[in-house]
Write a protein that holds these residues in place. Structure first.
Motif, PDB file in Angstrom:
ATOM      1  N   UNK A  11      56.390  26.671  29.433  1.00  0.00           N
ATOM      2  CA  UNK A  11      55.244  26.449  29.326  1.00  0.00           C
ATOM      3  C   UNK A  11      54.589  27.194  28.105  1.00  0.00           C
ATOM      4  N   UNK A  12      55.592  27.370  27.356  1.00  0.00           N
ATOM      5  CA  UNK A  12      55.467  27.648  26.227  1.00  0.00           C
ATOM      6  C   UNK A  12      53.918  26.634  24.990  1.00  0.00           C
ATOM      7  N   UNK A  13      54.396  25.833  25.019  1.00  0.00           N
ATOM      8  CA  UNK A  13      53.491  24.350  24.578  1.00  0.00           C
ATOM      9  C   UNK A  13      52.896  24.040  25.393  1.00  0.00           C
ATOM     10  N   UNK A  14      52.938  23.955  26.581  1.00  0.00           N
ATOM     11  CA  UNK A  14      51.286  24.034  28.201  1.00  0.00           C
ATOM     12  C   UNK A  14      50.101  25.187  27.388  1.00  0.00           C
ATOM     13  N   UNK A  15      50.705  26.084  27.501  1.00  0.00           N
ATOM     14  CA  UNK A  15      50.097  27.599  27.108  1.00  0.00           C
ATOM     15  C   UNK A  15      49.032  26.958  25.469  1.00  0.00           C
TER      16      UNK A  15
ATOM     17  N   UNK B 215      48.310  12.942  24.713  1.00  0.00           N
ATOM     18  CA  UNK B 215      49.905  12.954  24.207  1.00  0.00           C
ATOM     19  C   UNK B 215      50.689  13.631  24.967  1.00  0.00           C
ATOM     20  N   UNK B 216      50.625  15.097  25.195  1.00  0.00           N
ATOM     21  CA  UNK B 216      51.407  15.721  25.683  1.00  0.00           C
ATOM     22  C   UNK B 216      51.720  15.240  27.617  1.00  0.00           C
ATOM     23  N   UNK B 217      50.789  14.433  28.128  1.00  0.00           N
ATOM     24  CA  UNK B 217      51.418  14.308  29.097  1.00  0.00           C
ATOM     25  C   UNK B 217      51.750  13.010  29.704  1.00  0.00           C
ATOM     26  N   UNK B 218      51.739  11.949  28.340  1.00  0.00           N
ATOM     27  CA  UNK B 218      52.388  10.834  28.609  1.00  0.00           C
ATOM     28  C   UNK B 218      54.044  11.625  28.359  1.00  0.00           C
ATOM     29  N   UNK B 219      54.138  12.147  26.905  1.00  0.00           N
ATOM     30  CA  UNK B 219      55.748  12.510  27.409  1.00  0.00           C
ATOM     31  C   UNK B 219      56.841  13.508  27.063  1.00  0.00           C
TER      32      UNK B 219
ATOM     33  N   UNK C 194      57.466  39.082  20.901  1.00  0.00           N
ATOM     34  CA  UNK C 194      55.540  39.654  21.300  1.00  0.00           C
ATOM     35  C   UNK C 194      55.252  39.528  22.940  1.00  0.00           C
ATOM     36  N   UNK C 195      55.565  37.046  22.608  1.00  0.00           N
ATOM     37  CA  UNK C 195      55.265  36.874  23.490  1.00  0.00           C
ATOM     38  C   UNK C 195      55.861  35.880  25.106  1.00  0.00           C
ATOM     39  N   UNK C 196      56.745  36.770  25.340  1.00  0.00           N
ATOM     40  CA  UNK C 196      57.427  36.836  25.988  1.00  0.00           C
ATOM     41  C   UNK C 196      57.253  36.952  27.749  1.00  0.00           C
ATOM     42  N   UNK C 197      55.787  36.449  27.699  1.00  0.00           N
ATOM     43  CA  UNK C 197      55.276  37.063  28.825  1.00  0.00           C
ATOM     44  C   UNK C 197      55.376  35.320  29.019  1.00  0.00           C
ATOM     45  N   UNK C 198      55.198  34.682  27.955  1.00  0.00           N
ATOM     46  CA  UNK C 198      54.516  32.890  28.807  1.00  0.00           C
ATOM     47  C   UNK C 198      56.413  32.933  29.046  1.00  0.00           C
ATOM     48  N   UNK C 199      57.020  31.690  30.094  1.00  0.00           N
ATOM     49  CA  UNK C 199      58.077  31.307  29.990  1.00  0.00           C
ATOM     50  C   UNK C 199      58.202  30.313  29.186  1.00  0.00           C
ATOM     51  N   UNK C 200      59.450  29.617  28.929  1.00  0.00           N
ATOM     52  CA  UNK C 200      59.549  28.678  27.570  1.00  0.00           C
ATOM     53  C   UNK C 200      59.232  27.584  28.016  1.00  0.00           C
TER      54      UNK C 200
END
Length: 364
Positions: free
Chosen positions: A9-13, A359-363, A1-7
């Motif tokens: 970038x899945x968490x970034x989205x 923390x997302x940008x740290x790790x 369903x969300x194939x338009x989101x590259x893996x």
């Protein structure tokens, strides 16, 4: 369903979607009164949309071990059962029976969607039960927690087990139903013995001052005798050998295992400790169930501090972190404490989410 989101970038989205939502909610808390019809309409609709989005976005994700950790392993189990394979192993037998049962009627994608539903819906349930029309704020706090995404897509059984524990707490006035959900939580993942035992202890002694002092004492005890605690608890085989394995296992290359004395994670853990202390002793908030929640958190988090240097100690940290959002937001949704109380709720949510975002940008 969300194939338009590259893996990749899945968490970034995901996290940037919640950045927008948290900021939008912060704006609402600034311009609207908490009990105004416009605000109540917004948070009710937003809560329902949030639940649907989370179930679909996390549940319908593509199968990937690279980006979703243990998902590939669970998919391998599921495909084995779908092909008619027998139950594998005897540990956490209920989860394997559950997986095999679903394999008869569901695809792998729908299986993971059901798992995410078990993860999300109890959070909505306890939020609604405890906070009525203001449930959205508690749910949003849960889903912007630092560990939430990881245990939805990677530590799937542990995440589901923790939500079943919280579902049990939503029936804290109905002890038989609560005990049933506690049993289900342990059946999914035996590490849930720790928060269950901690919660039961609070029925016998529930003084926050003592538990707060005990939590503080765990810091020097860990600094001075860290290896002693690791050896002690691993030798006891707390609950089962999986927990001992988390203490003694070697770190594999490429895994996030959190070795050393993690001052950053201790700082994160202290959010809930400070909140509990502030609400109880500065704002004079009195609620016996809240005392139990806080004291359960302090016991579990104190245990983690003692073994903080162990490989995979982050697995123990989650046994308290999954309660952190509830410990912080509970008093704010139960009692008006500030002049602009609604905006204070928004600011607390923003600060809490900021740690996750940074923390997302740290790790990453």
């Amino acid at each position: 369903m969300f194939d338009f989101v590259p893996l990749e970038y899945y968490f970034a989205f995901y996290i940037n979607t919640f950045l927008f939502l948290v900021l939008f909610t912060l704006l609402h808390t600034l311009v609207l009164k908490m009990d105004s019809p416009k605000n109540l309409a917004f948070i009710n609709v937003a809560g329902i949309i949030l639940v649907i989005f989370l179930i679909l976005y996390l549940g319908q994700r593509p199968v990937s071990g690279r980006y979703f950790g243990d998902m590939k392993t669970y998919n391998r189990y599921f495909q084995w059962y779908k092909s008619g394979g027998e139950i594998l192993g005897s540990k956490d037998i209920f989860f394997h029976v559950y997986m095999k049962s679903l394999s008869y009627v569901l695809s792998a994608t729908m299986f993971f969607t059901v798992c995410v539903s078990i993860y999300i819906l109890p959070l909505a349930k306890i939020s609604r039960t405890l906070f009525k029309e203001y449930w959205y704020y508690a749910l949003l706090m849960f889903v912007v927690s630092f560990s939430f995404y990881t245990y939805g897509v990677n530590g799937i059984r542990n995440g589901a087990a923790s939500s079943l524990f919280l579902l049990g707490l939503s029936f804290h006035r109905k002890k038989v139903i609560m005990a049933l959900f506690f049993w289900l939580a342990v059946s999914f993942h035996k590490t849930m013995f720790l928060p269950i035992i901690a919660y039961v202890i609070t029925y016998f002694y529930n003084n926050p001052k003592v538990y707060l002092k005990g939590w503080l004492a765990c810091i020097p005890l860990s600094l001075i005798m860290g290896s002693v605690w690791i050896a002690l608890f691993s030798s006891l085989g707390f609950a089962d050998d999986r927990l001992s394995g988390y203490l003694t296992a070697e770190v594999k290359e490429g895994t996030f295992a959190s070795t050393g004395f993690r001052w950053d994670f201790l700082f994160h853990s202290a959010f809930a400790v400070f909140a509990g202390w502030y609400f109880i002793y500065k704002k004079k908030f009195v609620d016996q169930f809240y005392f139990q929640l806080l004291n359960t958190y302090l016991i579990c988090n104190g245990f983690w501090i003692l073994v903080i240097r162990a490989n995979f100690s982050n697995r123990f940290a989650y046994l308290s972190w999954f309660m952190m959002a509830l410990v912080i937001i509970y008093p704010l949704l139960k009692q008006k404490m500030f002049k602009n109380h609604h905006f204070m709720i928004g600011k607390v949510m923003f600060v809490y989410f900021s740690f996750t975002y940074l923390m997302y940008y740290v790790y990453k």
